[in-house]
Design a protein around this motif. Structure first.
Motif, PDB file in Angstrom:
ATOM      1  N   ARG A 101      32.768  33.260  -9.321  1.00  0.00           N
ATOM      2  CA  ARG A 101      33.473  31.893  -9.951  1.00  0.00           C
ATOM      3  C   ARG A 101      32.374  31.058 -10.513  1.00  0.00           C
ATOM      4  O   ARG A 101      32.679  29.929 -11.018  1.00  0.00           O
ATOM      5  CB  ARG A 101      33.765  31.109  -8.565  1.00  0.00           C
ATOM      6  CG  ARG A 101      35.143  31.912  -7.871  1.00  0.00           C
ATOM      7  CD  ARG A 101      35.699  30.863  -6.809  1.00  0.00           C
ATOM      8  NE  ARG A 101      36.923  31.277  -6.452  1.00  0.00           N
ATOM      9  CZ  ARG A 101      37.448  31.941  -5.555  1.00  0.00           C
ATOM     10  NH1 ARG A 101      36.126  32.682  -4.929  1.00  0.00           N
ATOM     11  NH2 ARG A 101      38.538  32.349  -5.032  1.00  0.00           N
ATOM     12  N   VAL A 156      40.049  36.400  -9.048  1.00  0.00           N
ATOM     13  CA  VAL A 156      38.989  35.835  -8.930  1.00  0.00           C
ATOM     14  C   VAL A 156      38.582  35.830 -10.505  1.00  0.00           C
ATOM     15  O   VAL A 156      38.341  34.674 -11.177  1.00  0.00           O
ATOM     16  CB  VAL A 156      37.936  36.107  -7.953  1.00  0.00           C
ATOM     17  CG1 VAL A 156      36.634  35.463  -8.396  1.00  0.00           C
ATOM     18  CG2 VAL A 156      38.267  35.892  -6.635  1.00  0.00           C
ATOM     19  N   GLN A 201      39.955  33.475 -12.902  1.00  0.00           N
ATOM     20  CA  GLN A 201      39.647  32.071 -13.096  1.00  0.00           C
ATOM     21  C   GLN A 201      38.598  31.771 -14.102  1.00  0.00           C
ATOM     22  O   GLN A 201      37.769  32.616 -14.349  1.00  0.00           O
ATOM     23  CB  GLN A 201      39.568  31.685 -11.446  1.00  0.00           C
ATOM     24  CG  GLN A 201      40.648  31.933 -10.580  1.00  0.00           C
ATOM     25  CD  GLN A 201      39.893  31.529  -9.100  1.00  0.00           C
ATOM     26  OE1 GLN A 201      38.963  30.663  -8.949  1.00  0.00           O
ATOM     27  NE2 GLN A 201      40.673  32.074  -8.158  1.00  0.00           N
ATOM     28  N   GLN A 244      35.171  30.525 -15.032  1.00  0.00           N
ATOM     29  CA  GLN A 244      33.838  30.431 -14.342  1.00  0.00           C
ATOM     30  C   GLN A 244      33.198  29.036 -14.396  1.00  0.00           C
ATOM     31  O   GLN A 244      33.386  28.508 -15.750  1.00  0.00           O
ATOM     32  CB  GLN A 244      33.002  31.427 -14.760  1.00  0.00           C
ATOM     33  CG  GLN A 244      33.346  32.871 -14.215  1.00  0.00           C
ATOM     34  CD  GLN A 244      32.314  33.923 -14.502  1.00  0.00           C
ATOM     35  OE1 GLN A 244      32.184  34.026 -16.028  1.00  0.00           O
ATOM     36  NE2 GLN A 244      31.707  34.708 -13.841  1.00  0.00           N
TER      37      GLN A 244
END
Length: 279
Positions: free
Chosen positions: A267, A18, A21, A23
């Motif tokens: 995220r 996560v 990734q 944001q």
């Protein structure tokens, strides 16, 4: 033990994925309600968002938001009533909104002054967005039950502390409305100190309301967090993978909780209004 270790490793791997990734940037704007419905615990005096100066400031603020380029804008409107919001925004895009609501709701300050129409609609049109998204989720907030539980438990001092803090918040807010511009008020609403003070009332005071085996206070705090969790869940569900930047316009009390959620959401990351206005 083996299961616990395996689960911990899995969670570590998931977290790493996560974090890798990109944001999404979330412009979080906590506001006082421009139409001042008087629904908050702390009562505030009106602030004229329709004045020439405030309208100029709103134009400048939304010019900066256009440069931020939000892909979606979320507002405090009942999520079950998205169709009505779509109708109003369509009128706004056609420059027919204010004539319509002044004819349809001639005695209502809400449709004329509320931040959804004065700030979010204005920003959405400038950003070229075809839709403004509703995320409010209404549920009962048992504050009256809390006061009854406090009285039953003989927590006189606690009730006095709650009343005093609510009164202080109202007085401080009214003092700021007399001396600050609209932009300055919005920046003040979105400081860390303001958000922490807002959250502090719930945990420091309301949460301990009720006798030893009476958790009415915790139920009141739970109901407030639950409503905001539902609202933030809608933000998450409505945000698509292609969206790089989103904007949320909600009451300052909601924004204080949202900031906490976004900080934990791997995220997303908060972009402050102060940062956007600098650009």
């Amino acid at each position: 033990m083996k299961l616990y270790v395996a689960l911990s490793i899995a969670l570590m791997c998931l977290t790493g994925g996560v974090n890798a990734q990109q944001q999404k940037e979330t412009l979080l704007i906590g506001v006082f309600h421009f139409n001042n419905p008087g629904a908050d615990l702390a009562k505030s005096e009106d602030f004229d968002v329709m004045s020439k100066k405030s309208q100029q400031e709103l134009a400048q603020i939304t010019d900066h938001i256009r440069k931020f380029r939000p892909d979606k804008i979320f507002v405090e409107w009942d999520y079950n009533d998205q169709m009505a919001l779509d109708t109003l925004y369509d009128l706004y895009q056609k420059d027919a909104y204010f004539d319509y609501v002044q004819t349809k709701f001639p005695k209502s300050k809400f449709y004329l002054q509320n931040e959804i129409f004065q700030l979010a609609f204005r920003a959405g049109k400038k950003a070229g967005l075809q839709k403004i998204h509703a995320i409010d989720y209404q549920m009962d907030w048992p504050y009256d039950s809390l006061q009854s539980a406090i009285k039953k438990a003989g927590q006189t001092t606690l009730q006095q502390e709650i009343d005093a803090q609510i009164k202080q918040v109202g007085e401080e807010d009214n003092a700021l409305r007399k001396k600050l511009s609209l932009t300055q008020l919005l920046l003040e609403k979105n400081t860390a100190a303001n958000r922490n003070a807002n959250l502090g009332l719930y945990i420091t005071l309301l949460n301990k309301g009720g006798a030893l085996h009476d958790f009415t206070g915790a139920d009141v705090v739970n109901a407030w967090y639950k409503r905001n969790l539902y609202m933030y869940s809608l933000v998450q569900k409505l945000t698509e993978a292609k969206d790089e930047r989103v904007m949320i316009v909600v009451g300052a009390g909601h924004a204080a909780v949202f900031k906490h959620f976004i900080d934990m959401d791997q995220r997303s990351k908060v972009v402050e209004l102060s940062e956007v206005l600098k650009n």
